[in-house]
Enzyme design. Structure first.
Site, PDB file in Angstrom:
ATOM      1  N   LYS A  22       5.056 -11.376  10.194  1.00  0.00           N
ATOM      2  CA  LYS A  22       5.934 -10.386  11.376  1.00  0.00           C
ATOM      3  C   LYS A  22       5.110  -8.975  10.690  1.00  0.00           C
ATOM      4  CE  LYS A  22       9.514  -7.552   9.622  1.00  0.00           C
ATOM      5  NZ  LYS A  22       8.524  -6.185   9.641  1.00  0.00           N
ATOM      6  N   ASN A  23       4.094  -8.748  10.002  1.00  0.00           N
ATOM      7  CA  ASN A  23       3.781  -7.620   9.105  1.00  0.00           C
ATOM      8  C   ASN A  23       2.181  -7.982   9.204  1.00  0.00           C
ATOM      9  OD1 ASN A  23       6.258  -6.531   9.003  1.00  0.00           O
ATOM     10  ND2 ASN A  23       5.873  -7.174   6.383  1.00  0.00           N
ATOM     11  N   ARG A  92       9.952   0.668  13.614  1.00  0.00           N
ATOM     12  CA  ARG A  92       8.822   1.715  12.795  1.00  0.00           C
ATOM     13  C   ARG A  92       7.315   1.269  13.187  1.00  0.00           C
ATOM     14  NH1 ARG A  92       7.740   4.695   8.198  1.00  0.00           N
ATOM     15  NH2 ARG A  92       5.697   4.509   7.456  1.00  0.00           N
ATOM     16  N   CYS A 116      13.616  -0.012   9.743  1.00  0.00           N
ATOM     17  CA  CYS A 116      15.156  -0.256   8.095  1.00  0.00           C
ATOM     18  C   CYS A 116      15.349   0.940   8.120  1.00  0.00           C
ATOM     19  CB  CYS A 116      14.212  -1.594   7.240  1.00  0.00           C
ATOM     20  SG  CYS A 116      14.584  -3.384   7.944  1.00  0.00           S
ATOM     21  N   ARG A 121      10.677   6.836   4.426  1.00  0.00           N
ATOM     22  CA  ARG A 121       9.665   6.969   5.529  1.00  0.00           C
ATOM     23  C   ARG A 121       8.638   7.693   6.353  1.00  0.00           C
ATOM     24  NH1 ARG A 121      10.820   0.537   7.342  1.00  0.00           N
ATOM     25  NH2 ARG A 121       8.572   0.310   7.400  1.00  0.00           N
ATOM     26  N   PRO A 122       8.839   8.381   5.567  1.00  0.00           N
ATOM     27  CA  PRO A 122       7.896   9.730   6.841  1.00  0.00           C
ATOM     28  C   PRO A 122       6.623   8.664   7.134  1.00  0.00           C
ATOM     29  CG  PRO A 122       7.329  10.039   3.990  1.00  0.00           C
ATOM     30  CD  PRO A 122       8.501   8.960   4.401  1.00  0.00           C
ATOM     31  N   ILE A 123       5.673   9.626   8.206  1.00  0.00           N
ATOM     32  CA  ILE A 123       4.165   9.055   8.429  1.00  0.00           C
ATOM     33  C   ILE A 123       3.758  10.510   8.606  1.00  0.00           C
ATOM     34  CG2 ILE A 123       5.110   7.374   9.738  1.00  0.00           C
ATOM     35  CD1 ILE A 123       4.598   9.795  12.438  1.00  0.00           C
ATOM     36  N   ASP A 124       3.408  11.041   6.972  1.00  0.00           N
ATOM     37  CA  ASP A 124       2.383  11.982   6.913  1.00  0.00           C
ATOM     38  C   ASP A 124       1.498  11.858   6.618  1.00  0.00           C
ATOM     39  OD1 ASP A 124       4.385  11.134   4.334  1.00  0.00           O
ATOM     40  OD2 ASP A 124       3.564  12.872   3.380  1.00  0.00           O
ATOM     41  N   ASP A 307       9.342  -6.257  -0.188  1.00  0.00           N
ATOM     42  CA  ASP A 307       9.739  -6.946   0.653  1.00  0.00           C
ATOM     43  C   ASP A 307      10.256  -8.488   0.250  1.00  0.00           C
ATOM     44  OD1 ASP A 307       7.225  -6.536   3.365  1.00  0.00           O
ATOM     45  OD2 ASP A 307       8.750  -4.927   2.475  1.00  0.00           O
ATOM     46  N   ARG A 399      15.626  -9.904  13.332  1.00  0.00           N
ATOM     47  CA  ARG A 399      13.572  -9.115  13.900  1.00  0.00           C
ATOM     48  C   ARG A 399      13.096  -9.522  12.801  1.00  0.00           C
ATOM     49  NH1 ARG A 399      14.367  -3.249  10.888  1.00  0.00           N
ATOM     50  NH2 ARG A 399      12.108  -3.560  12.096  1.00  0.00           N
TER      51      ARG A 399
HETATM   52  C1  EPZ Z   1       4.676  -2.125   5.889  1.00  0.00           C
HETATM   53  O1  EPZ Z   1       5.105  -1.471   5.783  1.00  0.00           O
HETATM   54  C2  EPZ Z   1       5.597  -3.092   5.692  1.00  0.00           C
HETATM   55  N1  EPZ Z   1       5.833  -3.139   7.518  1.00  0.00           N
HETATM   56  C3  EPZ Z   1       6.791  -2.983   5.260  1.00  0.00           C
HETATM   57  O2  EPZ Z   1       7.704  -4.445   5.552  1.00  0.00           O
HETATM   58  C4  EPZ Z   1       6.198  -3.224   3.284  1.00  0.00           C
HETATM   59  O3  EPZ Z   1       7.559  -3.741   2.837  1.00  0.00           O
HETATM   60  C5  EPZ Z   1       5.473  -2.466   3.370  1.00  0.00           C
HETATM   61  O4  EPZ Z   1       4.782  -2.197   4.001  1.00  0.00           O
HETATM   62  C6  EPZ Z   1       4.909  -1.874   1.866  1.00  0.00           C
HETATM   63  O5  EPZ Z   1       4.466  -3.141   2.015  1.00  0.00           O
HETATM   64  C7  EPZ Z   1       4.880  -3.259   8.269  1.00  0.00           C
HETATM   65  O6  EPZ Z   1       4.091  -4.079   8.131  1.00  0.00           O
HETATM   66  C8  EPZ Z   1       5.502  -3.399   9.915  1.00  0.00           C
HETATM   67  P1  EPZ Z   1       4.324   1.767   3.472  1.00  0.00           P
HETATM   68  P2  EPZ Z   1       4.714   0.956   6.215  1.00  0.00           P
HETATM   69  O7  EPZ Z   1       3.439   2.860   4.660  1.00  0.00           O
HETATM   70  O8  EPZ Z   1       3.356   0.145   6.776  1.00  0.00           O
HETATM   71  C9  EPZ Z   1       5.409   5.994   1.551  1.00  0.00           C
HETATM   72  C10 EPZ Z   1       9.474  -6.152   6.004  1.00  0.00           C
HETATM   73  O9  EPZ Z   1      10.444  -5.674   5.583  1.00  0.00           O
HETATM   74  N2  EPZ Z   1       4.774   6.745   2.621  1.00  0.00           N
HETATM   75  O10 EPZ Z   1       3.123   0.598   2.781  1.00  0.00           O
HETATM   76  O11 EPZ Z   1       5.781   1.584   6.227  1.00  0.00           O
HETATM   77  C11 EPZ Z   1       7.083   4.842   2.734  1.00  0.00           C
HETATM   78  O12 EPZ Z   1       7.732   5.595   2.460  1.00  0.00           O
HETATM   79  C12 EPZ Z   1       8.540  -3.780   6.396  1.00  0.00           C
HETATM   80  O13 EPZ Z   1       8.780  -6.837   6.425  1.00  0.00           O
HETATM   81  C13 EPZ Z   1       4.830   8.019   3.144  1.00  0.00           C
HETATM   82  O14 EPZ Z   1       4.931   8.354   2.237  1.00  0.00           O
HETATM   83  O15 EPZ Z   1       4.560   1.161   4.578  1.00  0.00           O
HETATM   84  C14 EPZ Z   1       6.747   3.744   1.692  1.00  0.00           C
HETATM   85  O16 EPZ Z   1       7.720   4.652   0.080  1.00  0.00           O
HETATM   86  C15 EPZ Z   1       9.754  -3.621   5.118  1.00  0.00           C
HETATM   87  N3  EPZ Z   1       4.323   8.195   4.119  1.00  0.00           N
HETATM   88  C16 EPZ Z   1       5.721   3.417   0.576  1.00  0.00           C
HETATM   89  O17 EPZ Z   1       4.885   4.634   1.229  1.00  0.00           O
HETATM   90  C17 EPZ Z   1       3.322   7.981   4.937  1.00  0.00           C
HETATM   91  O18 EPZ Z   1       2.913   8.360   6.126  1.00  0.00           O
HETATM   92  C18 EPZ Z   1       4.672   2.707   1.322  1.00  0.00           C
HETATM   93  O19 EPZ Z   1       5.152   2.574   2.860  1.00  0.00           O
HETATM   94  C19 EPZ Z   1       3.786   6.277   4.424  1.00  0.00           C
HETATM   95  C20 EPZ Z   1       4.396   5.966   4.019  1.00  0.00           C
END
Ligand code: EPZ
Length: 421
Positions: A22-23, A92, A116, A121-124, A307, A399
């Site tokens: 999926k990812n 997301r 989820c 989960r910000p996007i900063d 995950d 999902r």
């Molecule tokens: C990806 O999510 C995966 N989703 C997630 O899988 C997975 O848990 C995660 O990476 C970590 O491996 C997909 O690939 C579609 P991150 P993503 O940005 O990209 C913080 C599942 O169950 N963060 O690496 O959203 C965030 O809040 C899903 O399959 C910021 O603070 O993960 C988190 O605490 C769930 N600011 C940490 O970083 C940002 O701009 C990791 O998030 C982005 C992230």
């Protein structure tokens, strides 16, 4: 609303072929927008998140067909750069369209993404990276407008965010200058996205390391038809293997390389599992009695994947000894704890740590999924519990797992999908 009805106590055994990830499918489908062409994406899992991504591509002007795990996306006519808010709120991964629309059209409008409920989960990090690359980003309430061109140069991520790494890889393809992204995430799904982008003719290297280099080209507008096969889903594999261990079984999994899940296999072996692998086949056998793995901390790849944390937590309720699991990635990812306690588990949460007292025989009862991986962890609990379990709200599970009940039945599990009364 559908539910799963499970009869626990049956050791899982047999063979199962792991599906596409999926990812990886989600960022790859988003990247198909960055390059006009007819993109044939094979081993695409038939899951709700892929259907949502397909809807997003259609809303932007792409034509799609999805049959037998092959999704064909014709992205030659992209006529919109705004992702509908209604769709954004459902997933997301819609945030990936920022990078691919900027690469293709030089602008993108999205709203804060959904997904989820496992933390803020910000996007900063995505936005900061786009600004470092030279894009204009304007935030008005929940709406985020980006425009401009990447000027190349060096971008430093404050945290190895998977999504931000993927988004910036795509956005950088519109610059003829070289862009170097530092402190990247190293997940196998990023390597897979790089592979697809190379198939599209983009010059991307370094995927799988913490430094990725992108060199834009002048011919981004020339349509390229592609065929690509999505990498196998290491998280699906870890989930099924946990089901085998939790029920005292033994099974063979095809289409999965041990190199993609070394941290997971290491923890399972610490618990007493016997693991044999050859090429892309892994056999896993449960010990007579699982042992606690001690302390496990989730971390970015190659660390133990967040995950797989909910599934491990379920497994540790039945292992002998005390386990501490520290959730090092998300700030609210123990959502399934209260449902496991209903089944008789003994779990304490202290900040980012879950402390699980082992040797607890779970009892079947009616429980509810609250997110994707927590929901899968509840199914595992039902499979290892005494008696019958009903898991409600399984739309969360739909999902990210294609026909989870069918796959578990293939291994002898007694599980069926019903409509909730
Ligand atoms: C990806 O999510 C995966 N989703 C997630 O899988 C997975 O848990 C995660 O990476 C970590 O491996 C997909 O690939 C579609 P991150 P993503 O940005 O990209 C913080 C599942 O169950 N963060 O690496 O959203 C965030 O809040 C899903 O399959 C910021 O603070 O993960 C988190 O605490 C769930 N600011 C940490 O970083 C940002 O701009 C990791 O998030 C982005 C992230």
């Amino acid at each position: 609303m559908d539910c799963y009805h499970i009869q626990g106590g049956v050791p899982l055994a047999g063979e199962y072929r792991i599906k596409g990830a999926k990812n990886s499918a989600l960022p790859v489908l988003a990247a198909a927008v960055a390059r006009p062409g007819i993109h044939e994406i094979h081993d695409c899992p038939c899951i709700d998140d892929v259907f949502v991504m397909e809807e997003i591509l259609q809303s932007l002007g792409a034509d799609t067909q999805f049959k037998d795990n092959c999704l064909v996306a014709d992205t030659r006519n992209i006529c919109s750069t705004r992702v509908p808010q209604e769709i954004m709120s459902r997933m997301r991964s819609s945030v990936f369209l920022m990078g691919s629309l900027l690469a293709r059209c030089g602008e993108a409008t999205i709203t804060r993404p959904g997904g989820c409920k496992i933390g803020s989960r910000p996007i900063d990090i995505h936005i900061e990276g786009l600004k470092q690359m030279g894009f204009d980003v304007e935030i008005q309430g929940d709406e985020i407008k980006c425009r401009g061109r990447c000027r190349g140069g060096r971008v430093m991520l404050s945290y190895p965010s998977v999504g931000a790494t993927e988004n910036l890889m795509m956005a950088a393809t519109c610059s003829r200058e070289e862009t170097v992204i530092e402190n990247c995430a190293c997940e196998p799904e990023i390597v897979d996205l790089q592979g697809f982008m190379k198939t599209c003719g983009f010059d991307v290297s370094g995927g799988g390391t913490n430094r990725i280099t992108v060199r834009g080209k002048a011919d981004n507008e020339i349509p390229v038809d592609t065929m690509y096969f999505i990498v196998e889903d290491r998280i699906e594999a870890a989930t099924y293997m946990a089901a085998v261990l939790g029920t005292g079984g033994r099974a063979v999994f095809r289409n999965i390389r041990a190199g993609l899940m070394e941290a997971v296999l290491g923890v399972y072996q610490r618990m007493g599992a016997k693991v044999r692998s050859f090429d892309n086949v892994i056999e896993i056998s449960a010990p007579a009695k699982l042992k606690s793995p001690g302390i496990v901390v989730t971390a970015p790849f190659p660390g133990f994947p967040t995950d797989c944390q909910p599934q491990l937590l379920t497994l540790c309720t039945g292992a002998s000894g005390l386990t501490t699991i520290r959730e090092g990635v998300f700030d609210e990812r123990f959502t399934h704890k209260k449902e496991l306690i209903k089944m008789g588990a003994n779990i304490e949460i202290c900040g980012k740590n879950a402390i699980i007292k082992g040797d607890t025989a779970l009892r079947g009862c009616r429980i509810s999924a609250a997110d994707l991986r927590g929901g899968a962890a509840l199914v595992l609990a039902g499979l290892s519990a005494k008696g019958e379990t009903t898991v409600d709200n399984i739309y969360h599970i739909d999902r990210g797992y294609e026909k989870l009940d069918e796959g578990l039945r293939q291994l002898g599990g007694i599980i069926e999908r019903r409509t909730s009364d």
